[in-house]
Write a protein that holds these residues in place. Structure first.
Motif, PDB file in Angstrom:
ATOM      1  N   GLY A  64      -6.390 -34.385  44.521  1.00 27.29           N
ATOM      2  CA  GLY A  64      -7.805 -34.090  44.756  1.00 27.29           C
ATOM      3  C   GLY A  64      -8.731 -34.729  43.750  1.00 27.29           C
ATOM      4  N   SER A  65      -8.222 -35.027  42.555  1.00 30.68           N
ATOM      5  CA  SER A  65      -9.054 -35.659  41.523  1.00 30.68           C
ATOM      6  C   SER A  65      -9.644 -36.980  41.985  1.00 30.68           C
ATOM      7  CB  SER A  65      -8.229 -35.883  40.250  1.00 30.68           C
ATOM      8  OG  SER A  65      -7.141 -36.774  40.502  1.00 30.68           O
ATOM      9  N   ASN A  66      -9.016 -37.602  42.980  1.00 30.40           N
ATOM     10  CA  ASN A  66      -9.515 -38.896  43.454  1.00 30.40           C
ATOM     11  C   ASN A  66     -10.896 -38.802  44.103  1.00 30.40           C
ATOM     12  OD1 ASN A  66      -7.365 -40.913  42.889  1.00 30.40           O
ATOM     13  ND2 ASN A  66      -6.134 -39.523  44.121  1.00 30.40           N
ATOM     14  N   ILE A  67     -11.248 -37.653  44.682  1.00 25.73           N
ATOM     15  CA  ILE A  67     -12.544 -37.526  45.348  1.00 25.73           C
ATOM     16  C   ILE A  67     -13.692 -37.604  44.342  1.00 25.73           C
ATOM     17  CG2 ILE A  67     -13.986 -36.109  46.856  1.00 25.73           C
ATOM     18  CD1 ILE A  67     -11.503 -37.304  48.210  1.00 25.73           C
ATOM     19  N   PRO A  68     -13.758 -36.718  43.323  1.00 24.76           N
ATOM     20  CA  PRO A  68     -14.833 -36.864  42.330  1.00 24.76           C
ATOM     21  C   PRO A  68     -14.744 -38.179  41.560  1.00 24.76           C
ATOM     22  CG  PRO A  68     -13.264 -35.172  41.651  1.00 24.76           C
ATOM     23  CD  PRO A  68     -12.940 -35.508  43.065  1.00 24.76           C
ATOM     24  N   CYS A  69     -13.511 -38.687  41.369  1.00 28.03           N
ATOM     25  CA  CYS A  69     -13.372 -39.981  40.687  1.00 28.03           C
ATOM     26  C   CYS A  69     -14.069 -41.096  41.467  1.00 28.03           C
ATOM     27  CB  CYS A  69     -11.895 -40.334  40.513  1.00 28.03           C
ATOM     28  SG  CYS A  69     -11.101 -39.571  39.101  1.00 28.03           S
ATOM     29  N   GLY A  92     -10.560 -35.081  25.844  1.00 24.21           N
ATOM     30  CA  GLY A  92     -10.201 -36.480  25.660  1.00 24.21           C
ATOM     31  C   GLY A  92      -9.696 -36.742  24.262  1.00 24.21           C
ATOM     32  N   THR A  93     -10.388 -36.181  23.270  1.00 26.66           N
ATOM     33  CA  THR A  93      -9.980 -36.369  21.875  1.00 26.66           C
ATOM     34  C   THR A  93      -8.700 -35.601  21.562  1.00 26.66           C
ATOM     35  OG1 THR A  93     -12.283 -36.674  21.197  1.00 26.66           O
ATOM     36  CG2 THR A  93     -10.718 -36.072  19.478  1.00 26.66           C
ATOM     37  N   LYS A  94      -8.596 -34.376  22.055  1.00 26.06           N
ATOM     38  CA  LYS A  94      -7.443 -33.537  21.729  1.00 26.06           C
ATOM     39  C   LYS A  94      -6.153 -34.062  22.347  1.00 26.06           C
ATOM     40  CE  LYS A  94      -5.836 -28.722  21.975  1.00 26.06           C
ATOM     41  NZ  LYS A  94      -6.209 -27.326  22.294  1.00 26.06           N
ATOM     42  N   TYR A  95      -6.233 -34.480  23.608  1.00 30.61           N
ATOM     43  CA  TYR A  95      -5.015 -34.868  24.336  1.00 30.61           C
ATOM     44  C   TYR A  95      -4.892 -36.379  24.575  1.00 30.61           C
ATOM     45  CZ  TYR A  95      -4.290 -29.906  25.274  1.00 30.61           C
ATOM     46  OH  TYR A  95      -4.070 -28.559  25.138  1.00 30.61           O
ATOM     47  N   GLY A  96      -5.945 -37.139  24.276  1.00 35.28           N
ATOM     48  CA  GLY A  96      -5.880 -38.595  24.456  1.00 35.28           C
ATOM     49  C   GLY A  96      -5.918 -39.039  25.903  1.00 35.28           C
ATOM     50  N   ILE A  97      -6.441 -38.190  26.804  1.00 36.83           N
ATOM     51  CA  ILE A  97      -6.405 -38.493  28.240  1.00 36.83           C
ATOM     52  C   ILE A  97      -7.742 -39.022  28.745  1.00 36.83           C
ATOM     53  CG2 ILE A  97      -4.537 -36.930  28.856  1.00 36.83           C
ATOM     54  CD1 ILE A  97      -6.634 -34.803  29.549  1.00 36.83           C
ATOM     55  N   PRO A  98      -7.723 -39.921  29.733  1.00 35.32           N
ATOM     56  CA  PRO A  98      -8.957 -40.406  30.337  1.00 35.32           C
ATOM     57  C   PRO A  98      -9.508 -39.409  31.352  1.00 35.32           C
ATOM     58  CG  PRO A  98      -7.093 -41.482  31.372  1.00 35.32           C
ATOM     59  CD  PRO A  98      -6.533 -40.619  30.269  1.00 35.32           C
ATOM     60  N   PHE A  99     -10.712 -39.663  31.812  1.00 30.02           N
ATOM     61  CA  PHE A  99     -11.431 -38.800  32.742  1.00 30.02           C
ATOM     62  C   PHE A  99     -10.635 -38.439  34.008  1.00 30.02           C
ATOM     63  CE2 PHE A  99     -14.387 -39.280  36.500  1.00 30.02           C
ATOM     64  CZ  PHE A  99     -14.868 -37.970  36.518  1.00 30.02           C
ATOM     65  N   PRO A 100     -10.048 -39.403  34.740  1.00 23.32           N
ATOM     66  CA  PRO A 100      -9.354 -39.036  35.976  1.00 23.32           C
ATOM     67  C   PRO A 100      -8.192 -38.076  35.740  1.00 23.32           C
ATOM     68  CG  PRO A 100      -9.714 -41.402  35.888  1.00 23.32           C
ATOM     69  CD  PRO A 100     -10.021 -40.863  34.532  1.00 23.32           C
ATOM     70  N   VAL A 101      -7.474 -38.252  34.641  1.00 18.74           N
ATOM     71  CA  VAL A 101      -6.336 -37.374  34.347  1.00 18.74           C
ATOM     72  C   VAL A 101      -6.826 -35.964  34.019  1.00 18.74           C
ATOM     73  CG1 VAL A 101      -4.401 -36.979  32.774  1.00 18.74           C
ATOM     74  CG2 VAL A 101      -4.885 -39.291  33.605  1.00 18.74           C
ATOM     75  N   LEU A 102      -7.937 -35.855  33.288  1.00 13.05           N
ATOM     76  CA  LEU A 102      -8.521 -34.543  33.008  1.00 13.05           C
ATOM     77  C   LEU A 102      -8.932 -33.841  34.297  1.00 13.05           C
ATOM     78  CD1 LEU A 102      -9.606 -32.368  31.104  1.00 13.05           C
ATOM     79  CD2 LEU A 102     -11.712 -33.719  30.885  1.00 13.05           C
ATOM     80  N   LEU A 103      -9.465 -34.584  35.255  1.00  9.46           N
ATOM     81  CA  LEU A 103      -9.901 -34.000  36.524  1.00  9.46           C
ATOM     82  C   LEU A 103      -8.740 -33.415  37.325  1.00  9.46           C
ATOM     83  CD1 LEU A 103     -12.634 -36.223  38.214  1.00  9.46           C
ATOM     84  CD2 LEU A 103     -12.861 -33.927  37.291  1.00  9.46           C
ATOM     85  N   ARG A 104      -7.525 -33.840  37.063  1.00  8.44           N
ATOM     86  CA  ARG A 104      -6.370 -33.293  37.780  1.00  8.44           C
ATOM     87  C   ARG A 104      -6.223 -31.798  37.524  1.00  8.44           C
ATOM     88  NH1 ARG A 104      -2.057 -38.222  36.361  1.00  8.44           N
ATOM     89  NH2 ARG A 104      -3.181 -39.855  37.521  1.00  8.44           N
ATOM     90  N   SER A 105      -6.740 -31.320  36.391  1.00  6.61           N
ATOM     91  CA  SER A 105      -6.673 -29.904  36.070  1.00  6.61           C
ATOM     92  C   SER A 105      -7.599 -29.081  36.951  1.00  6.61           C
ATOM     93  CB  SER A 105      -7.028 -29.684  34.595  1.00  6.61           C
ATOM     94  OG  SER A 105      -7.160 -28.311  34.293  1.00  6.61           O
TER      95      SER A 105
END
Length: 494
Positions: free
Chosen positions: A120-125, A101-114
């Motif tokens: 598929g990130s929508n399920i854990p989100c 989050g700090t390195k790339y400035g991304i929120p949790f759902p976007v990180l989960l896309r990895s």
């Protein structure tokens, strides 16, 4: 028309995306979900510390000691140690998952896309969002009660409204929470920075009020409520798991806040200073205040809102309730609305913006508390207490969230080796739509947890759900990724 490609730059270890038409036109992108610019990362270690003080000082924290002694068979001393150790343990996934989050400035759902795939990130989100909405409703009940008691101390006729007054207080507090979050991250930062010193002062004042009426020696000597001769280890471990579960939610979506941190050092130091000691001290205060309540107000009272409501001075009640409203607001906005707001946007970023997502969060939280509100209005009768609901949740949902935390850490540090394609996280052509490695690694621990509920011999897997789930989820994910070719994930610098 020629498509303008996105460009990623790096400054002092922080990456920034200059979005081109390939990202701006993508259905996976909107302004609120976009990576923060380096100039927008303004939170230093004291802002992060204030964030955690603001979130940790709340009514559920105050009652944790009572939950562990009543439901988990621990003594007071054992309960307080479990709270301290759990919050030191949970710092590990918190700080690790905060890194991207700090390195790339991304929120949790976007990180989960990895780790789970772009779709598929929508399920854990959504799993995380539902839990947050439930906690939002619970905290709003406490905040609404505080507003009801505040108005009752100011207007003589308000007390006669009873449960109806509590429901009105709930709706006022509900609207106030949504208003703060709709205003954005700077509004939350301002609220947390303002509330932190006030909350510390309130805690100190309550302790001064209570200490002459309680003996800490006698309090710590009270025997645990467990079978005679039973060993402490299994009870302590179950209580420890439940307390880790208290912040298991934030250990996932901490990137929602670390994306505003100035540096990795700021997010690490701020979390270390702000979380474990605050949780320990405020939970300790709750134990002391509950023990002293008999002498203070004549009956045993386990939550601060009701306890202060017994004070005879309207002025002191009004002041105390105003501070509790601020405390609950600072917890609720940060811990329980920011995450589902981002999670709901992740479903369809071009359709659901921040305002719509905040409103959706509010209405889901309202629906989850409908049963309790109808009880207040006298329309239904039920023996289920709010305390029972959230004490049972602590174990249950930590079993679901543990595997996600383990998968996230393994994916970022061991599989991707801290290298993400920042622009690719917002497109459909870099990461898979569904990363089945993530779902298999998530599904196996969850299935074992459900099976363990019906087996006495295997019940330990559920009792220690966060630890077993996170470890097994991470191991399975690493094994699957090592066997299967993964999509490349490199910095898109040019």
């Amino acid at each position: 028309m020629q498509q303008i490609r996105s460009h990623v730059t790096e400054r002092d270890g922080l990456f920034e995306l200059e979005a081109g038409s390939d990202v701006l036109d993508s259905p996976r992108y909107n302004h609120d979900m976009a990576p923060t610019k380096v100039r927008e990362r303004t939170w230093n270690k004291w802002h992060i510390t204030a964030l955690w003080i603001g979130m940790a000082v709340c009514v559920p924290t105050y009652t944790l000691g009572g939950v562990l002694t009543a439901y988990f068979g621990l003594s007071v001393g054992e309960a307080l140690l479990a709270i301290l150790f759990a919050n030191i343990i949970v710092l590990i996934p918190l700080t690790l998952n905060a890194f991207p989050g700090t390195k790339y400035g991304i929120p949790f759902p976007v990180l989960l896309r990895s780790s789970f795939g772009v779709l598929g990130s929508n399920i854990p989100c959504l799993i995380r969002a539902l839990v947050a909405c439930g906690w939002f409703g619970i905290q709003t009940m406490f905040g609404g009660l505080a507003i009801h008691l505040f108005l009752g101390s100011v207007f003589d006729g308000w007390k006669s409204l009873g449960g109806t007054g509590e429901v009105i207080g709930f709706m006022i507090f509900w609207a106030l929470n949504l208003w703060v979050v709709i205003r954005g991250a700077e509004s939350i930062k301002w609220l947390e920075t303002l509330s932190a010193p006030l909350l510390v002062a309130v805690g100190a004042g309550l302790l001064v009020w209570a200490m002459p009426n309680v003996s800490m020696t006698e309090l710590l000597a009270i025997p645990a409520k467990r079978p005679e001769g039973a060993g402490v280890a299994s009870y302590f471990a179950a209580g420890l798991t439940a307390m880790v579960g208290f912040w298991a939610t934030l250990s996932l979506n901490i990137p929602d806040f670390s994306r505003y941190a100035k540096s990795q050092k700021d997010q690490i130091v701020g979390q270390i200073i702000g979380l474990p000691l605050t949780m320990f001290l405020f939970a300790s205060l709750g134990v002391v205040m509950t023990a002293a309540s008999v002498k203070l107000v004549g009956v045993t009272v386990s939550d601060p809102v009701t306890l202060i409501g017994h004070i005879q001075s309207p002025v002191w009640v009004a002041l105390a309730m105003a501070l509790i409203i601020i405390a609950t607001l600072s917890t609720n906005t940060a811990a329980n609305i920011v995450s589902p707001t981002n999670d709901f946007q992740n479903i369809a970023p071009k359709v659901i913006n921040r305002t719509k997502a905040v409103l959706l969060t509010g209405f889901v939280g309202l629906a989850l508390m409908a049963h309790e509100l109808l009880k207040k209005l006298g329309l239904i009768v039920s023996d289920v207490s709010l305390e029972t609901v959230y004490s049972n949740w602590l174990l249950g949902y930590s079993s679901l969230l543990g595997p996600i935390a383990g998968i996230m850490v393994v994916d970022y540090f061991l599989i991707k080796k801290q290298q993400l394609d920042l622009a690719g996280l917002y497109r459909d052509d870099v990461y898979p739509a569904w990363n089945w490695n993530g779902f298999l690694a998530f599904g196996v621990p969850v299935a074992l947890t459900l099976l363990s509920l019906g087996s006495d011999a295997f019940s330990w897997f559920y009792s220690y759900g966060w630890f077993t789930g996170s470890a097994l989820g991470g191991l399975i994910y690493y094994g699957l990724c090592s066997m299967r070719a993964q999509p490349s994930a490199v910095k898109s610098v040019v």
